[in-house]
Scaffold this motif. Structure first.
Motif, PDB file in Angstrom:
ATOM      1  N   TRP A  79     -14.393 -72.077-115.635  1.00  0.00           N
ATOM      2  CA  TRP A  79     -13.093 -72.012-116.292  1.00  0.00           C
ATOM      3  C   TRP A  79     -11.978 -71.712-115.305  1.00  0.00           C
ATOM      4  O   TRP A  79     -10.880 -72.256-115.402  1.00  0.00           O
ATOM      5  CB  TRP A  79     -13.106 -70.957-117.403  1.00  0.00           C
ATOM      6  N   PHE A  80     -12.258 -70.885-114.309  1.00  0.00           N
ATOM      7  CA  PHE A  80     -11.212 -70.519-113.360  1.00  0.00           C
ATOM      8  C   PHE A  80     -10.960 -71.602-112.315  1.00  0.00           C
ATOM      9  O   PHE A  80     -10.060 -71.468-111.497  1.00  0.00           O
ATOM     10  CB  PHE A  80     -11.516 -69.169-112.715  1.00  0.00           C
ATOM     11  N   ASP A  81     -11.737 -72.675-112.354  1.00  0.00           N
ATOM     12  CA  ASP A  81     -11.367 -73.886-111.622  1.00  0.00           C
ATOM     13  C   ASP A  81     -10.390 -74.715-112.439  1.00  0.00           C
ATOM     14  O   ASP A  81      -9.541 -75.415-111.889  1.00  0.00           O
ATOM     15  CB  ASP A  81     -12.603 -74.739-111.301  1.00  0.00           C
ATOM     16  N   LEU A  82     -10.522 -74.640-113.778  1.00  0.00           N
ATOM     17  CA  LEU A  82      -9.630 -75.387-114.666  1.00  0.00           C
ATOM     18  C   LEU A  82      -8.264 -74.719-114.755  1.00  0.00           C
ATOM     19  O   LEU A  82      -7.238 -75.402-114.865  1.00  0.00           O
ATOM     20  CB  LEU A  82     -10.230 -75.475-116.074  1.00  0.00           C
ATOM     21  N   ALA A  83      -8.242 -73.399-114.734  1.00  0.00           N
ATOM     22  CA  ALA A  83      -7.003 -72.633-114.924  1.00  0.00           C
ATOM     23  C   ALA A  83      -6.497 -72.132-113.580  1.00  0.00           C
ATOM     24  O   ALA A  83      -7.158 -71.336-112.921  1.00  0.00           O
ATOM     25  CB  ALA A  83      -7.251 -71.461-115.862  1.00  0.00           C
ATOM     26  N   GLY A  84      -5.343 -72.586-113.177  1.00  0.00           N
ATOM     27  CA  GLY A  84      -4.756 -72.133-111.920  1.00  0.00           C
ATOM     28  C   GLY A  84      -4.361 -73.331-111.074  1.00  0.00           C
ATOM     29  O   GLY A  84      -4.703 -74.472-111.402  1.00  0.00           O
ATOM     30  N   PRO A  85      -3.589 -73.073-110.045  1.00  0.00           N
ATOM     31  CA  PRO A  85      -3.159 -71.768-109.552  1.00  0.00           C
ATOM     32  C   PRO A  85      -1.984 -71.206-110.346  1.00  0.00           C
ATOM     33  O   PRO A  85      -1.458 -71.868-111.245  1.00  0.00           O
ATOM     34  CB  PRO A  85      -2.745 -72.074-108.115  1.00  0.00           C
ATOM     35  N   ALA A  86      -1.598 -70.012-109.986  1.00  0.00           N
ATOM     36  CA  ALA A  86      -0.421 -69.389-110.588  1.00  0.00           C
ATOM     37  C   ALA A  86       0.837 -70.159-110.214  1.00  0.00           C
ATOM     38  O   ALA A  86       0.924 -70.757-109.141  1.00  0.00           O
ATOM     39  CB  ALA A  86      -0.296 -67.945-110.103  1.00  0.00           C
ATOM     40  N   ILE A  87       1.803 -70.148-111.122  1.00  0.00           N
ATOM     41  CA  ILE A  87       3.123 -70.722-110.857  1.00  0.00           C
ATOM     42  C   ILE A  87       4.005 -69.558-110.416  1.00  0.00           C
ATOM     43  O   ILE A  87       4.592 -68.841-111.229  1.00  0.00           O
ATOM     44  CB  ILE A  87       3.664 -71.441-112.101  1.00  0.00           C
ATOM     45  N   ASP A  88       4.047 -69.351-109.114  1.00  0.00           N
ATOM     46  CA  ASP A  88       4.603 -68.113-108.559  1.00  0.00           C
ATOM     47  C   ASP A  88       6.056 -67.865-108.964  1.00  0.00           C
ATOM     48  O   ASP A  88       6.433 -66.725-109.254  1.00  0.00           O
ATOM     49  CB  ASP A  88       4.491 -68.128-107.038  1.00  0.00           C
ATOM     50  N   HIS A  89       6.875 -68.907-108.979  1.00  0.00           N
ATOM     51  CA  HIS A  89       8.289 -68.717-109.318  1.00  0.00           C
ATOM     52  C   HIS A  89       8.421 -68.205-110.752  1.00  0.00           C
ATOM     53  O   HIS A  89       9.259 -67.332-111.041  1.00  0.00           O
ATOM     54  CB  HIS A  89       9.051 -70.030-109.125  1.00  0.00           C
ATOM     55  N   SER A  90       7.593 -68.706-111.662  1.00  0.00           N
ATOM     56  CA  SER A  90       7.640 -68.223-113.045  1.00  0.00           C
ATOM     57  C   SER A  90       7.255 -66.749-113.122  1.00  0.00           C
ATOM     58  O   SER A  90       7.823 -65.983-113.909  1.00  0.00           O
ATOM     59  CB  SER A  90       6.709 -69.055-113.922  1.00  0.00           C
ATOM     60  N   TRP A  91       6.280 -66.343-112.318  1.00  0.00           N
ATOM     61  CA  TRP A  91       5.920 -64.920-112.282  1.00  0.00           C
ATOM     62  C   TRP A  91       7.114 -64.084-111.836  1.00  0.00           C
ATOM     63  O   TRP A  91       7.392 -63.025-112.405  1.00  0.00           O
ATOM     64  CB  TRP A  91       4.755 -64.696-111.311  1.00  0.00           C
ATOM     65  N   ARG A  92       7.811 -64.563-110.807  1.00  0.00           N
ATOM     66  CA  ARG A  92       8.973 -63.803-110.319  1.00  0.00           C
ATOM     67  C   ARG A  92      10.045 -63.706-111.391  1.00  0.00           C
ATOM     68  O   ARG A  92      10.693 -62.652-111.543  1.00  0.00           O
ATOM     69  CB  ARG A  92       9.540 -64.462-109.066  1.00  0.00           C
ATOM     70  N   LEU A  93      10.239 -64.776-112.155  1.00  0.00           N
ATOM     71  CA  LEU A  93      11.241 -64.754-113.212  1.00  0.00           C
ATOM     72  C   LEU A  93      10.876 -63.742-114.289  1.00  0.00           C
ATOM     73  O   LEU A  93      11.738 -62.985-114.767  1.00  0.00           O
ATOM     74  CB  LEU A  93      11.382 -66.151-113.824  1.00  0.00           C
ATOM     75  N   LEU A  94       9.622 -63.716-114.677  1.00  0.00           N
ATOM     76  CA  LEU A  94       9.194 -62.752-115.694  1.00  0.00           C
ATOM     77  C   LEU A  94       9.427 -61.324-115.201  1.00  0.00           C
ATOM     78  O   LEU A  94       9.955 -60.476-115.927  1.00  0.00           O
ATOM     79  CB  LEU A  94       7.718 -62.984-116.033  1.00  0.00           C
ATOM     80  N   ARG A  95       9.068 -61.075-113.955  1.00  0.00           N
ATOM     81  CA  ARG A  95       9.243 -59.720-113.417  1.00  0.00           C
ATOM     82  C   ARG A  95      10.717 -59.371-113.231  1.00  0.00           C
ATOM     83  O   ARG A  95      11.096 -58.200-113.403  1.00  0.00           O
ATOM     84  CB  ARG A  95       8.452 -59.593-112.116  1.00  0.00           C
ATOM     85  N   ALA A  96      11.526 -60.356-112.919  1.00  0.00           N
ATOM     86  CA  ALA A  96      12.967 -60.102-112.810  1.00  0.00           C
ATOM     87  C   ALA A  96      13.556 -59.731-114.170  1.00  0.00           C
ATOM     88  O   ALA A  96      14.407 -58.839-114.267  1.00  0.00           O
ATOM     89  CB  ALA A  96      13.674 -61.334-112.242  1.00  0.00           C
ATOM     90  N   LEU A  97      13.105 -60.399-115.219  1.00  0.00           N
ATOM     91  CA  LEU A  97      13.559 -60.049-116.567  1.00  0.00           C
ATOM     92  C   LEU A  97      13.148 -58.626-116.925  1.00  0.00           C
ATOM     93  O   LEU A  97      13.949 -57.844-117.448  1.00  0.00           O
ATOM     94  CB  LEU A  97      12.981 -61.038-117.586  1.00  0.00           C
ATOM     95  N   ARG A  98      11.907 -58.284-116.639  1.00  0.00           N
ATOM     96  CA  ARG A  98      11.431 -56.934-116.948  1.00  0.00           C
ATOM     97  C   ARG A  98      12.220 -55.887-116.163  1.00  0.00           C
ATOM     98  O   ARG A  98      12.542 -54.809-116.688  1.00  0.00           O
ATOM     99  CB  ARG A  98       9.944 -56.810-116.620  1.00  0.00           C
ATOM    100  N   ALA A  99      12.537 -56.202-114.916  1.00  0.00           N
ATOM    101  CA  ALA A  99      13.291 -55.248-114.093  1.00  0.00           C
ATOM    102  C   ALA A  99      14.671 -54.973-114.673  1.00  0.00           C
ATOM    103  O   ALA A  99      15.245 -53.904-114.448  1.00  0.00           O
ATOM    104  CB  ALA A  99      13.411 -55.779-112.665  1.00  0.00           C
ATOM    105  N   LYS A 100      15.192 -55.930-115.425  1.00  0.00           N
ATOM    106  CA  LYS A 100      16.513 -55.747-116.055  1.00  0.00           C
ATOM    107  C   LYS A 100      16.398 -55.201-117.481  1.00  0.00           C
ATOM    108  O   LYS A 100      17.397 -55.092-118.182  1.00  0.00           O
ATOM    109  CB  LYS A 100      17.256 -57.083-116.057  1.00  0.00           C
ATOM    110  N   GLY A 101      15.188 -54.915-117.906  1.00  0.00           N
ATOM    111  CA  GLY A 101      14.998 -54.341-119.227  1.00  0.00           C
ATOM    112  C   GLY A 101      14.973 -55.347-120.354  1.00  0.00           C
ATOM    113  O   GLY A 101      15.122 -54.964-121.525  1.00  0.00           O
ATOM    114  N   VAL A 102      14.793 -56.630-120.038  1.00  0.00           N
ATOM    115  CA  VAL A 102      14.715 -57.667-121.068  1.00  0.00           C
ATOM    116  C   VAL A 102      13.285 -57.725-121.583  1.00  0.00           C
ATOM    117  O   VAL A 102      12.356 -57.958-120.791  1.00  0.00           O
ATOM    118  CB  VAL A 102      15.129 -59.038-120.511  1.00  0.00           C
ATOM    119  N   PRO A 103      13.040 -57.535-122.862  1.00  0.00           N
ATOM    120  CA  PRO A 103      11.678 -57.630-123.383  1.00  0.00           C
ATOM    121  C   PRO A 103      11.110 -59.035-123.173  1.00  0.00           C
ATOM    122  O   PRO A 103      11.814 -60.035-123.361  1.00  0.00           O
ATOM    123  CB  PRO A 103      11.851 -57.320-124.870  1.00  0.00           C
ATOM    124  N   VAL A 104       9.850 -59.097-122.784  1.00  0.00           N
ATOM    125  CA  VAL A 104       9.175 -60.377-122.576  1.00  0.00           C
ATOM    126  C   VAL A 104       7.900 -60.404-123.417  1.00  0.00           C
ATOM    127  O   VAL A 104       7.110 -59.457-123.404  1.00  0.00           O
ATOM    128  CB  VAL A 104       8.863 -60.623-121.092  1.00  0.00           C
TER     129      VAL A 104
END
Length: 206
Positions: A79-104
């Protein structure tokens, strides 16, 4: 209306989900094309998204189609051959939202039993404020009920939710309910949307 929460799909938004590409590596493109022409593996996976145990469903499907048994079992075993790799920019966006207090929130068609394993490999899956995972809820996108569950559980009005998904049918249902939406075709477009909505600055969205 201001946005009160940002809702992320997972597959092809935070983590690439391209089973055909993985099978090209695992069994070769010619065999993969033949197998996918004969079998609807994505339909099999719909049962997993609704809560069926991944191994049980994949192995049962393999018994039903012995010609492709070994390859079908890879849907679980690899399954972990089917799923991945991570989309790194999207991860950064999610963490940037959290850093600003935006619920995700996460709103994803995803198997119940594989979610915890995936969360150990892709740590971003542990970082949401609320989780709406189809295999745990017994409802899938693009059907109406799972969107209702998000609204009821979060007590957020539809037009204050911003949802990113890579599938047009999932987006269409959210739009029909009054959600703000973004059809995800790549992380830069999603970044631009978050900036346009005033949730991140251009620098924060890099």
């Amino acid at each position: 209306m201001p946005i009160d929460a940002v809702v992320f799909d997972v597959g092809n938004v935070l983590i690439e989900w391209q089973p055909e590409r993985a099978y090209d590596r695992l069994i070769g493109e010619d065999k993969r094309r033949e197998m996918f022409a004969e079998l609807d593996l994505h339909d099999m996976n719909n049962d997993v998204d609704l809560g069926a145990p991944l191994k049980e469903r994949a192995y049962a499907f393999a018994e039903e189609h012995p010609k492709w048994g070994d390859a079908i079992r890879m849907w679980h075993d690899n399954w972990f051959d089917l799923a991945g790799p991570a989309i790194d920019h999207s991860w950064r966006l999610l963490r940037a939202l959290r850093a600003k207090g935006v619920p995700v929130f996460v709103l994803s068609n995803f198997g119940d039993d594989i979610w915890d394993r995936a969360s150990e490999v892709f740590e971003i899956l542990k970082e949401f404020d609320r989780y709406y995972v189809s295999g745990k809820l017994g409802h899938v996108k693009p059907f109406n009920r799972i969107y209702e569950i998000v609204e009821e559980d979060s007590a957020i009005e539809p037009d204050r939710l911003l949802f990113a998904d890579d599938r047009a049918d999932n987006i269409a249902m959210a739009q029909a309910r009054g959600w703000k939406t973004h059809l995800f075709e790549g992380p830069q477009g999603w970044a631009d949307c978050l900036v346009a909505e005033g949730l991140l600055t251009a620098e924060e969205a890099l």
